[in-house]
Design a protein around this motif. Structure first.
Motif, PDB file in Angstrom:
ATOM      1  N   LEU A 132       0.836  -1.203   0.000  1.00  0.00           N
ATOM      2  CA  LEU A 132       0.000   0.000   0.000  1.00  0.00           C
ATOM      3  C   LEU A 132       0.870   1.251   0.000  1.00  0.00           C
ATOM      4  N   GLU A 133       0.526   2.185  -0.879  1.00  0.00           N
ATOM      5  CA  GLU A 133       1.216   3.472  -0.906  1.00  0.00           C
ATOM      6  C   GLU A 133       0.535   4.474   0.015  1.00  0.00           C
ATOM      7  N   ALA A 134      -0.720   4.228   0.329  1.00  0.00           N
ATOM      8  CA  ALA A 134      -1.489   5.064   1.256  1.00  0.00           C
ATOM      9  C   ALA A 134      -2.518   4.161   1.924  1.00  0.00           C
ATOM     10  N   PRO A 135      -3.014   4.557   3.087  1.00  0.00           N
ATOM     11  CA  PRO A 135      -4.050   3.744   3.735  1.00  0.00           C
ATOM     12  C   PRO A 135      -5.275   3.591   2.838  1.00  0.00           C
ATOM     13  N   ILE A 136      -5.993   2.494   3.028  1.00  0.00           N
ATOM     14  CA  ILE A 136      -7.243   2.267   2.311  1.00  0.00           C
ATOM     15  C   ILE A 136      -8.356   2.047   3.331  1.00  0.00           C
ATOM     16  N   LEU A 137      -9.575   2.387   2.909  1.00  0.00           N
ATOM     17  CA  LEU A 137     -10.698   2.318   3.840  1.00  0.00           C
ATOM     18  C   LEU A 137     -11.948   1.806   3.141  1.00  0.00           C
ATOM     19  N   LYS A 138     -12.857   1.277   3.962  1.00  0.00           N
ATOM     20  CA  LYS A 138     -14.232   1.032   3.541  1.00  0.00           C
ATOM     21  C   LYS A 138     -15.087   1.975   4.385  1.00  0.00           C
ATOM     22  N   VAL A 139     -15.823   2.851   3.738  1.00  0.00           N
ATOM     23  CA  VAL A 139     -16.508   3.919   4.472  1.00  0.00           C
ATOM     24  C   VAL A 139     -17.891   4.226   3.892  1.00  0.00           C
ATOM     25  N   GLU A 165     -32.244   4.022   2.847  1.00  0.00           N
ATOM     26  CA  GLU A 165     -33.643   3.652   3.053  1.00  0.00           C
ATOM     27  C   GLU A 165     -34.342   4.554   4.079  1.00  0.00           C
ATOM     28  N   THR A 166     -33.633   4.898   5.137  1.00  0.00           N
ATOM     29  CA  THR A 166     -34.281   5.621   6.231  1.00  0.00           C
ATOM     30  C   THR A 166     -34.278   7.133   6.069  1.00  0.00           C
ATOM     31  N   VAL A 167     -33.227   7.678   5.488  1.00  0.00           N
ATOM     32  CA  VAL A 167     -33.128   9.134   5.386  1.00  0.00           C
ATOM     33  C   VAL A 167     -33.507   9.640   4.005  1.00  0.00           C
ATOM     34  N   MET A 168     -32.893   9.059   2.971  1.00  0.00           N
ATOM     35  CA  MET A 168     -33.149   9.568   1.621  1.00  0.00           C
ATOM     36  C   MET A 168     -34.607   9.357   1.217  1.00  0.00           C
ATOM     37  N   ALA A 169     -35.269   8.398   1.819  1.00  0.00           N
ATOM     38  CA  ALA A 169     -36.679   8.165   1.494  1.00  0.00           C
ATOM     39  C   ALA A 169     -37.581   9.208   2.159  1.00  0.00           C
ATOM     40  N   ASP A 170     -37.066   9.905   3.153  1.00  0.00           N
ATOM     41  CA  ASP A 170     -37.823  10.944   3.854  1.00  0.00           C
ATOM     42  C   ASP A 170     -37.493  12.287   3.223  1.00  0.00           C
ATOM     43  N   SER A 171     -38.432  12.864   2.495  1.00  0.00           N
ATOM     44  CA  SER A 171     -38.175  14.105   1.770  1.00  0.00           C
ATOM     45  C   SER A 171     -37.801  15.244   2.697  1.00  0.00           C
ATOM     46  N   VAL A 172     -38.358  15.253   3.918  1.00  0.00           N
ATOM     47  CA  VAL A 172     -38.040  16.317   4.875  1.00  0.00           C
ATOM     48  C   VAL A 172     -36.585  16.212   5.319  1.00  0.00           C
ATOM     49  N   ALA A 173     -36.146  14.990   5.634  1.00  0.00           N
ATOM     50  CA  ALA A 173     -34.770  14.784   6.082  1.00  0.00           C
ATOM     51  C   ALA A 173     -33.776  14.940   4.937  1.00  0.00           C
ATOM     52  N   SER A 174     -34.148  14.448   3.766  1.00  0.00           N
ATOM     53  CA  SER A 174     -33.213  14.427   2.649  1.00  0.00           C
ATOM     54  C   SER A 174     -32.867  15.816   2.137  1.00  0.00           C
ATOM     55  N   LYS A 175     -33.692  16.819   2.425  1.00  0.00           N
ATOM     56  CA  LYS A 175     -33.399  18.166   1.931  1.00  0.00           C
ATOM     57  C   LYS A 175     -32.162  18.756   2.612  1.00  0.00           C
ATOM     58  N   TYR A 176     -31.722  18.151   3.722  1.00  0.00           N
ATOM     59  CA  TYR A 176     -30.528  18.613   4.416  1.00  0.00           C
ATOM     60  C   TYR A 176     -29.262  17.922   3.909  1.00  0.00           C
ATOM     61  N   VAL A 177     -29.432  16.914   3.070  1.00  0.00           N
ATOM     62  CA  VAL A 177     -28.295  16.130   2.583  1.00  0.00           C
ATOM     63  C   VAL A 177     -27.676  16.810   1.366  1.00  0.00           C
ATOM     64  N   ILE A 178     -26.371  17.024   1.430  1.00  0.00           N
ATOM     65  CA  ILE A 178     -25.638  17.593   0.300  1.00  0.00           C
ATOM     66  C   ILE A 178     -25.041  16.476  -0.559  1.00  0.00           C
ATOM     67  N   ARG A 179     -24.474  15.488   0.103  1.00  0.00           N
ATOM     68  CA  ARG A 179     -23.852  14.383  -0.647  1.00  0.00           C
ATOM     69  C   ARG A 179     -23.764  13.157   0.250  1.00  0.00           C
ATOM     70  N   TYR A 180     -24.065  11.994  -0.343  1.00  0.00           N
ATOM     71  CA  TYR A 180     -23.937  10.724   0.378  1.00  0.00           C
ATOM     72  C   TYR A 180     -23.286   9.717  -0.559  1.00  0.00           C
ATOM     73  N   VAL A 181     -22.252   9.037  -0.076  1.00  0.00           N
ATOM     74  CA  VAL A 181     -21.550   8.031  -0.866  1.00  0.00           C
ATOM     75  C   VAL A 181     -21.300   6.808   0.002  1.00  0.00           C
ATOM     76  N   ASP A 182     -21.612   5.640  -0.546  1.00  0.00           N
ATOM     77  CA  ASP A 182     -21.425   4.393   0.192  1.00  0.00           C
ATOM     78  C   ASP A 182     -20.304   3.570  -0.440  1.00  0.00           C
ATOM     79  N   HIS A 183     -19.192   3.493   0.261  1.00  0.00           N
ATOM     80  CA  HIS A 183     -18.063   2.660  -0.164  1.00  0.00           C
ATOM     81  C   HIS A 183     -17.810   1.573   0.880  1.00  0.00           C
ATOM     82  N   SER A 184     -18.861   1.111   1.519  1.00  0.00           N
ATOM     83  CA  SER A 184     -18.689   0.138   2.592  1.00  0.00           C
ATOM     84  C   SER A 184     -18.381  -1.265   2.080  1.00  0.00           C
ATOM     85  N   GLU A 185     -18.616  -1.500   0.787  1.00  0.00           N
ATOM     86  CA  GLU A 185     -18.373  -2.830   0.223  1.00  0.00           C
ATOM     87  C   GLU A 185     -17.133  -2.867  -0.656  1.00  0.00           C
ATOM     88  N   GLU A 186     -16.424  -1.764  -0.743  1.00  0.00           N
ATOM     89  CA  GLU A 186     -15.226  -1.716  -1.586  1.00  0.00           C
ATOM     90  C   GLU A 186     -14.162  -0.850  -0.911  1.00  0.00           C
TER      91      GLU A 186
END
Length: 279
Positions: A132-139, A165-186
């Motif tokens: 590894l040249e730099a640390p790697i993560l699943k996040v 499922e829980t936040v992005m499906a809620d239009s009220v909550a999702s309006k506060y989200v700027i960006r969401y990325v799931d790299h938990s499987e890679e």
């Protein structure tokens, strides 16, 4: 713009706004070398406006003239001896021929199928090349507005993996989200993740507390949070992180083997046919 430039632009606009052309019309000349309208038109994209056609034409004419003038200037400064340039042009010409034939040769012969077993075998035998040249993560990464009343729920859903499922499906909550990325499987490298925080990766990792990297910005009124599912700071990269790299190495090795064989084949054939004589 000087008078000459205005006349040239006006003339080009006239040429390329007409529905008829004279292929033998000279549009530029330097000494005995002439550039014809038909040559210019071949380098103008179809469907552009007369104004754009004139701009493309002027650029092509300028490039054509500059090329000749540069060659003339070099020749004059070399006192008429351009043997070095001719030698380099010939070397470049030969390299182009070689490259073109190699691509044709490879296209018809190379096996581009690389199996998982072949990747695994190469990786196991060459692990020393994949440190590894730099640390790697699943996040899981989230950027949201700081004034969100759903902050705790959103962070909790990052941990559980139910964010989409829980936040992005809620239009009220999702309006506060700027960006969401799931790299938990890679696996992703820390440099890539650090771009989400606009930090260098060392500074970003210094913010890691437990499983969370958190950064709040008063200027942007937002908060950035990464939930770290797994991290490897050093050692040999896991195969699923460097799979594509291993596959490319295998293909490159095949290419080199084929090209080495091609060169030997051409030389042997030329020797056997007495086309090549080595003294």
């Amino acid at each position: 713009m000087n008078k000459w430039a205005i006349l040239v632009s006006a003339g080009l606009l006239f040429f390329f706004s007409c529905t008829w052309v004279h292929d033998d019309k000279v549009v530029a000349r330097i000494g005995k070398q002439a550039l014809y309208l038909s040559q210019v038109q071949n380098h103008i994209p179809a469907g552009v406006s007369p104004e754009d056609s004139a701009a493309f034409a002027r650029k092509f004419i300028d490039d054509w003239a500059a090329g000749i003038l540069f060659r003339k200037a070099v020749t004059e400064n070399l006192g008429g001896d351009d043997s070095e340039i001719q030698e380099r042009l010939e070397e470049y010409r030969q390299s182009l021929y070689k490259y073109r034939y190699e691509q044709i040769y490879l296209a018809s012969r190379i096996d581009t199928l690389v199996t998982d077993e072949q990747v695994q075998e190469y990786y196991e035998g060459h692990k020393e090349f994949f440190d590894l040249e730099a640390p790697i993560l699943k996040v899981r990464f989230l950027n949201f507005m700081s004034d969100s009343p759903y902050r705790d729920e959103m962070i909790e859903s990052l941990v559980s993996g139910d964010f989409a499922e829980t936040v992005m499906a809620d239009s009220v909550a999702s309006k506060y989200v700027i960006r969401y990325v799931d790299h938990s499987e890679e696996w992703i490298d820390a440099v890539r993740l650090s771009r989400e925080f606009n930090l260098d990766y060392g500074t970003m990792l210094s913010l890691l507390k437990g499983n969370f990297i958190t950064l709040a910005s008063e200027e942007r009124a937002d908060e950035r949070v990464a939930y770290v599912c797994d991290i490897r700071r050093r050692g040999v990269a896991p195969l699923d992180f460097c799979y594509t790299q291993v596959r490319d190495i295998i293909l490159n090795n095949r290419e080199h083997q084929l090209l080495d064989g091609l060169e030997r084949e051409l030389l042997d054939r030329a020797l056997s046919d007495n086309e090549l004589e080595i003294y």
